[in-house]
Design a protein around this motif. Sequence first.
Motif, PDB file in Angstrom:
ATOM      1  N   LEU A 155       0.823  -1.207   0.000  1.00 33.92           N
ATOM      2  CA  LEU A 155       0.000   0.000   0.000  1.00 33.92           C
ATOM      3  C   LEU A 155       0.857   1.257   0.000  1.00 33.92           C
ATOM      4  CD1 LEU A 155      -2.768  -1.093   2.552  1.00 33.92           C
ATOM      5  CD2 LEU A 155      -2.791  -1.240   0.056  1.00 33.92           C
ATOM      6  N   LYS A 159       0.792   3.633  -6.091  1.00 33.70           N
ATOM      7  CA  LYS A 159      -0.086   4.802  -6.139  1.00 33.70           C
ATOM      8  C   LYS A 159      -1.533   4.342  -5.976  1.00 33.70           C
ATOM      9  CE  LYS A 159       3.078   7.099  -9.357  1.00 33.70           C
ATOM     10  NZ  LYS A 159       3.244   7.662 -10.716  1.00 33.70           N
ATOM     11  N   PRO A 160      -2.433   5.270  -5.605  1.00 34.46           N
ATOM     12  CA  PRO A 160      -3.842   4.869  -5.378  1.00 34.46           C
ATOM     13  C   PRO A 160      -4.456   4.123  -6.552  1.00 34.46           C
ATOM     14  CG  PRO A 160      -3.467   7.072  -4.542  1.00 34.46           C
ATOM     15  CD  PRO A 160      -2.200   6.671  -5.242  1.00 34.46           C
ATOM     16  N   ARG A 163      -3.066   0.662  -6.746  1.00 34.32           N
ATOM     17  CA  ARG A 163      -3.630  -0.220  -5.715  1.00 34.32           C
ATOM     18  C   ARG A 163      -4.967  -0.786  -6.179  1.00 34.32           C
ATOM     19  NH1 ARG A 163      -3.199   4.177  -0.923  1.00 34.32           N
ATOM     20  NH2 ARG A 163      -0.950   4.620  -1.097  1.00 34.32           N
ATOM     21  N   ASP A 164      -5.769   0.069  -6.812  1.00 37.72           N
ATOM     22  CA  ASP A 164      -7.068  -0.390  -7.315  1.00 37.72           C
ATOM     23  C   ASP A 164      -6.884  -1.522  -8.333  1.00 37.72           C
ATOM     24  OD1 ASP A 164      -8.293   1.520  -5.760  1.00 37.72           O
ATOM     25  OD2 ASP A 164      -8.468   2.987  -7.398  1.00 37.72           O
TER      26      ASP A 164
END
Length: 311
Positions: A155, A159-160, A163-164
């Motif tokens: 995590l 990057k966000p 992660r998705d």
Amino acid sequence: MTYVLVLVVLALAVPWGGVRLAGRLAGVLPPREACWALTGATVLLAGGTVAALVGLFHVPFLASLEQVPLSRVLDVWPAVVPLAAAAGLVMCAQLVCVVRRWFRQRSLLKDAWQATGHGTGDGDLLVVAGTDVDAFALPGYRGRAGRVVVTAGTLRTLKPGERDVLMAHERAHLAGRHHLLSAVVDLAAVVHPALRTVRTSLSFHLERWADEAAAEAVGDRRTAAAAIARAALARSSHDVTGYPLLSAARGPVPRRVEALLAPAPSAPTGRTRRTGAALATALALTVLGTVALAYGLHEYVEYAATAVRGG
């Protein structure tokens, strides 16, 4: 009885060609269909191999059922008892290997659940402490639903949006029950040496199946490719052993990234459909040929026993 040996040799040799055909067919199919084709071919080829061994093993017993004295059978085919005994030993070894592999799978799954028992999370997500970079799909076990396991280091590294991608990738593994396909092929592969290579091919196509699902979920193929590549690089830099479960950071990552950077798989062209149909037909004939050879062995032994009795 030379004919019997020819049937047995052919039945045991056919899986080598069947595996090659299955691999080529998987190469022209979308990832999902490729996984099912590989799994189905492996199970059927393994079944044909066992059927051929059963046919060879029961020759002396079938002769006795046909009321032919074993001494008369040995006069015609002196090697029948050693060959039947060898077939029996091979089948016993196969059974032992299948049982051991099954318990090994269950043990690995149990160990993975125990190792992640201290994790925290919400819903199907489980976060475990540590700086290592890893994420994998943890199948359900003893009434517990499957979970997506990620390390805290994962995590922090991604990057966000990336992660998705990883979450969608692992959820695709769970939703598609990919662990079952992997387990079935892993068990069937112990039956014949030729089938062992299918495990690697299936692993690649399972990851491709989850890759495409993740790319569709986030709506950006380049982000999906970047997330897979970054996770793989970060994981290798930490030299993590990890768990032997389905994971986005394992397998032939460069080939997967290359596929994600290409356009999404579209409807097959006429040439691709014709190639796939030809390969599927050849594979089906190969599998049916294995079963037919085993059945032919049984029928020939009955015919030979009748001829010996009549002689």
